[in-house]
Design a protein around this motif. Structure first.
Motif, PDB file in Angstrom:
ATOM      1  N   LEU A   1     -14.082  10.187  -7.364  1.00  0.00           N
ATOM      2  CA  LEU A   1     -14.304   8.751  -7.402  1.00  0.00           C
ATOM      3  C   LEU A   1     -14.419   8.188  -6.001  1.00  0.00           C
ATOM      4  O   LEU A   1     -13.676   8.558  -5.094  1.00  0.00           O
ATOM      5  CB  LEU A   1     -13.147   8.061  -8.127  1.00  0.00           C
ATOM      6  CG  LEU A   1     -13.041   8.368  -9.622  1.00  0.00           C
ATOM      7  CD1 LEU A   1     -11.664   8.014 -10.149  1.00  0.00           C
ATOM      8  CD2 LEU A   1     -14.108   7.586 -10.389  1.00  0.00           C
TER       9      LEU A   1
ATOM     10  N   PHE B   1      -5.782  10.850  -3.049  1.00  0.00           N
ATOM     11  CA  PHE B   1      -6.610  10.328  -1.975  1.00  0.00           C
ATOM     12  C   PHE B   1      -7.164  11.454  -1.119  1.00  0.00           C
ATOM     13  O   PHE B   1      -6.423  12.350  -0.685  1.00  0.00           O
ATOM     14  CB  PHE B   1      -5.760   9.379  -1.135  1.00  0.00           C
ATOM     15  CG  PHE B   1      -6.412   8.883   0.111  1.00  0.00           C
ATOM     16  CD1 PHE B   1      -6.057   9.389   1.348  1.00  0.00           C
ATOM     17  CD2 PHE B   1      -7.389   7.892   0.055  1.00  0.00           C
ATOM     18  CE1 PHE B   1      -6.641   8.921   2.504  1.00  0.00           C
ATOM     19  CE2 PHE B   1      -7.984   7.429   1.208  1.00  0.00           C
ATOM     20  CZ  PHE B   1      -7.609   7.934   2.438  1.00  0.00           C
TER      21      PHE B   1
ATOM     22  N   GLU C   1     -12.986  -5.791   3.160  1.00  0.00           N
ATOM     23  CA  GLU C   1     -12.200  -5.925   4.386  1.00  0.00           C
ATOM     24  C   GLU C   1     -12.502  -7.228   5.107  1.00  0.00           C
ATOM     25  O   GLU C   1     -12.801  -7.252   6.294  1.00  0.00           O
ATOM     26  CB  GLU C   1     -12.433  -4.743   5.324  1.00  0.00           C
ATOM     27  CG  GLU C   1     -12.138  -3.407   4.709  1.00  0.00           C
ATOM     28  CD  GLU C   1     -11.059  -2.629   5.439  1.00  0.00           C
ATOM     29  OE1 GLU C   1     -10.736  -2.981   6.580  1.00  0.00           O
ATOM     30  OE2 GLU C   1     -10.539  -1.682   4.844  1.00  0.00           O
TER      31      GLU C   1
ATOM     32  N   TYR D   1     -11.514   9.668  -3.828  1.00  0.00           N
ATOM     33  CA  TYR D   1     -10.358  10.151  -4.564  1.00  0.00           C
ATOM     34  C   TYR D   1     -10.779  11.278  -5.503  1.00  0.00           C
ATOM     35  O   TYR D   1     -11.890  11.297  -6.006  1.00  0.00           O
ATOM     36  CB  TYR D   1      -9.731   9.026  -5.407  1.00  0.00           C
ATOM     37  CG  TYR D   1      -9.095   7.927  -4.593  1.00  0.00           C
ATOM     38  CD1 TYR D   1      -9.862   6.891  -4.071  1.00  0.00           C
ATOM     39  CD2 TYR D   1      -7.725   7.920  -4.346  1.00  0.00           C
ATOM     40  CE1 TYR D   1      -9.292   5.882  -3.316  1.00  0.00           C
ATOM     41  CE2 TYR D   1      -7.140   6.903  -3.594  1.00  0.00           C
ATOM     42  CZ  TYR D   1      -7.929   5.900  -3.081  1.00  0.00           C
ATOM     43  OH  TYR D   1      -7.353   4.893  -2.337  1.00  0.00           O
TER      44      TYR D   1
ATOM     45  N   ARG E   1     -10.796   6.882   8.901  1.00  0.00           N
ATOM     46  CA  ARG E   1      -9.626   6.083   9.264  1.00  0.00           C
ATOM     47  C   ARG E   1      -8.343   6.644   8.646  1.00  0.00           C
ATOM     48  O   ARG E   1      -7.260   6.423   9.150  1.00  0.00           O
ATOM     49  CB  ARG E   1      -9.853   4.645   8.806  1.00  0.00           C
ATOM     50  CG  ARG E   1      -8.880   3.640   9.347  1.00  0.00           C
ATOM     51  CD  ARG E   1      -9.401   2.235   9.214  1.00  0.00           C
ATOM     52  NE  ARG E   1      -9.583   1.796   7.842  1.00  0.00           N
ATOM     53  CZ  ARG E   1      -9.893   0.538   7.509  1.00  0.00           C
ATOM     54  NH1 ARG E   1     -10.027  -0.377   8.441  1.00  0.00           N
ATOM     55  NH2 ARG E   1     -10.081   0.206   6.250  1.00  0.00           N
ATOM     56  N   ASN E   2      -8.494   7.321   7.501  1.00  0.00           N
ATOM     57  CA  ASN E   2      -7.357   7.899   6.798  1.00  0.00           C
ATOM     58  C   ASN E   2      -7.761   9.228   6.208  1.00  0.00           C
ATOM     59  O   ASN E   2      -8.935   9.397   5.818  1.00  0.00           O
ATOM     60  CB  ASN E   2      -6.915   6.991   5.627  1.00  0.00           C
ATOM     61  CG  ASN E   2      -5.956   5.920   6.058  1.00  0.00           C
ATOM     62  OD1 ASN E   2      -4.958   6.169   6.706  1.00  0.00           O
ATOM     63  ND2 ASN E   2      -6.287   4.687   5.713  1.00  0.00           N
TER      64      ASN E   2
ATOM     65  N   TYR F   1      -7.932  -9.253   0.682  1.00  0.00           N
ATOM     66  CA  TYR F   1      -6.808  -8.328   0.564  1.00  0.00           C
ATOM     67  C   TYR F   1      -7.258  -6.899   0.303  1.00  0.00           C
ATOM     68  O   TYR F   1      -6.529  -6.102  -0.270  1.00  0.00           O
ATOM     69  CB  TYR F   1      -5.832  -8.801  -0.517  1.00  0.00           C
ATOM     70  CG  TYR F   1      -5.404 -10.229  -0.290  1.00  0.00           C
ATOM     71  CD1 TYR F   1      -5.689 -11.221  -1.220  1.00  0.00           C
ATOM     72  CD2 TYR F   1      -4.738 -10.597   0.883  1.00  0.00           C
ATOM     73  CE1 TYR F   1      -5.300 -12.532  -0.998  1.00  0.00           C
ATOM     74  CE2 TYR F   1      -4.352 -11.909   1.111  1.00  0.00           C
ATOM     75  CZ  TYR F   1      -4.650 -12.867   0.167  1.00  0.00           C
ATOM     76  OH  TYR F   1      -4.275 -14.166   0.378  1.00  0.00           O
ATOM     77  N   ASN F   2      -8.493  -6.599   0.719  1.00  0.00           N
ATOM     78  CA  ASN F   2      -9.025  -5.229   0.601  1.00  0.00           C
ATOM     79  C   ASN F   2      -8.957  -4.706  -0.812  1.00  0.00           C
ATOM     80  O   ASN F   2      -8.617  -3.541  -1.041  1.00  0.00           O
ATOM     81  CB  ASN F   2      -8.266  -4.308   1.555  1.00  0.00           C
ATOM     82  CG  ASN F   2      -8.437  -4.757   2.994  1.00  0.00           C
ATOM     83  OD1 ASN F   2      -9.358  -5.498   3.302  1.00  0.00           O
ATOM     84  ND2 ASN F   2      -7.552  -4.309   3.857  1.00  0.00           N
ATOM     85  N   GLU F   3      -9.306  -5.527  -1.774  1.00  0.00           N
ATOM     86  CA  GLU F   3      -9.381  -5.078  -3.157  1.00  0.00           C
ATOM     87  C   GLU F   3     -10.381  -3.952  -3.258  1.00  0.00           C
ATOM     88  O   GLU F   3     -11.494  -4.033  -2.732  1.00  0.00           O
ATOM     89  CB  GLU F   3      -9.783  -6.229  -4.077  1.00  0.00           C
ATOM     90  CG  GLU F   3      -9.773  -5.863  -5.557  1.00  0.00           C
ATOM     91  CD  GLU F   3     -10.059  -7.043  -6.455  1.00  0.00           C
ATOM     92  OE1 GLU F   3     -10.331  -8.131  -5.921  1.00  0.00           O
ATOM     93  OE2 GLU F   3     -10.015  -6.876  -7.689  1.00  0.00           O
ATOM     94  N   GLN F   4      -9.984  -2.893  -3.936  1.00  0.00           N
ATOM     95  CA  GLN F   4     -10.821  -1.705  -4.053  1.00  0.00           C
ATOM     96  C   GLN F   4     -11.637  -1.770  -5.338  1.00  0.00           C
ATOM     97  O   GLN F   4     -11.104  -2.062  -6.406  1.00  0.00           O
ATOM     98  CB  GLN F   4      -9.946  -0.450  -4.082  1.00  0.00           C
ATOM     99  CG  GLN F   4      -9.090  -0.257  -2.862  1.00  0.00           C
ATOM    100  CD  GLN F   4      -9.710   0.698  -1.874  1.00  0.00           C
ATOM    101  OE1 GLN F   4      -9.846   1.877  -2.142  1.00  0.00           O
ATOM    102  NE2 GLN F   4     -10.090   0.192  -0.735  1.00  0.00           N
TER     103      GLN F   4
ATOM    104  N   GLU G   1     -10.832   8.145   3.871  1.00  0.00           N
ATOM    105  CA  GLU G   1     -11.412   6.811   3.925  1.00  0.00           C
ATOM    106  C   GLU G   1     -12.216   6.660   5.203  1.00  0.00           C
ATOM    107  O   GLU G   1     -11.798   7.131   6.268  1.00  0.00           O
ATOM    108  CB  GLU G   1     -10.334   5.731   3.880  1.00  0.00           C
ATOM    109  CG  GLU G   1     -10.903   4.318   3.823  1.00  0.00           C
ATOM    110  CD  GLU G   1     -10.147   3.319   4.679  1.00  0.00           C
ATOM    111  OE1 GLU G   1      -9.162   3.698   5.339  1.00  0.00           O
ATOM    112  OE2 GLU G   1     -10.557   2.145   4.703  1.00  0.00           O
TER     113      GLU G   1
ATOM    114  N   SER H   1     -14.393  -1.439  -0.307  1.00  0.00           N
ATOM    115  CA  SER H   1     -13.743  -2.735  -0.169  1.00  0.00           C
ATOM    116  C   SER H   1     -14.412  -3.502   0.962  1.00  0.00           C
ATOM    117  O   SER H   1     -14.986  -2.912   1.882  1.00  0.00           O
ATOM    118  CB  SER H   1     -12.240  -2.591   0.078  1.00  0.00           C
ATOM    119  OG  SER H   1     -11.980  -1.904   1.275  1.00  0.00           O
TER     120      SER H   1
END
Lengths: 115, 112
Positions: A90, A45, A96, A35, A55-56, A101-104, A48, A94
């Motif tokens: 930044l 963003f 995964e 980020y 992926r993103n 819940y994919n907490e970042q 990723e 995560s």
């Protein structure tokens, strides 16, 4: 367990140069996101990576690129730097895995100044 | 397109008062919502994560609620302390592997 680490922490470059920033995720984390944070635009963003694949991708020019290695470490590169690229970059990772819940989790950031 | 708003942009409270921070989002189709804290010039510290199926999450003095249908989340910090002074950001995620969409943050100052 060590958190997300980013190197270098501070960087000063001049317009036209290129820069590479590094991010080491928390051990076992396979997803790494990048980020850009500026006072005017807030947190935006960039991209990723997961298992070495992008992926993103956010809405940044092609001068911004990244990659992920087999050990999940990630690098981002900015070519032909512009004054507007001055920002805090930044990295977040995560796990995964189910029930996380994919907490970042974020690193301390790299402060890039372009002169 | 998802938009995340945090109002107010800044607030100042005396020590001991409860803090109430608001986050609103335009698209209720979210996977989860995460609250972060950021100290000046530093990275983000994850405070609480709420899944879309949950109504609230609690951790110590922190409590976060989620009302997906109205597109709102609220972070409550009980009995504020000067050490709570920071910028608080909320972020929503549309899918399990999607990007985080951040609000602009609320800058909090707790005065002794």
């Amino acid at each position: 367990k060590a958190g997300v680490t980013q190197t270098p922490r501070y960087l000063i470059k001049t317009r036209g140069q290129q820069v590479t920033l590094s991010c080491s995720p928390i051990s076992g984390h396979r997803s790494v996101s990048w980020y850009q944070q500026t006072p005017g635009q807030g947190l935006q963003f960039l991209f990723e990576y997961f298992s070495e694949t992008q992926r993103n991708k956010g809405n940044f020019p092609g001068r911004f690129s990244g990659r992920q290695f087999s050990n999940s470490r990630s690098e981002m590169n900015v070519s032909t730097l512009e004054l507007g690229d001055s920002a805090l970059y930044l990295c977040a990772s995560s796990l995964e895995a189910e029930m996380t819940y994919n907490e970042q989790f974020f690193g301390p950031g790299t402060r890039l100044t372009v002169l | 397109k998802q938009e995340v708003t945090q109002i107010p942009a800044a607030l100042s409270v005396p020590e001991g008062e409860n803090l109430v921070l608001n986050c609103s989002f335009t698209d209720s189709a979210i996977y989860n919502l995460q609250w972060f804290r950021q100290d000046p010039g530093k990275g983000l510290t994850s405070l609480l994560l709420i899944q879309s199926s949950q109504r609230e999450q609690t951790s110590g003095r922190l409590n976060a609620s989620l009302d997906k249908s109205s597109g709102r989340s609220t972070l409550y910090i009980a009995a504020s302390q000067p050490g709570d002074s920071a910028t608080y950001l909320c972020a929503v995620r549309r899918t399990s592997w999607g990007k985080l969409q951040f609000g602009a943050g609320t800058q909090v100052v707790v005065t002794p």
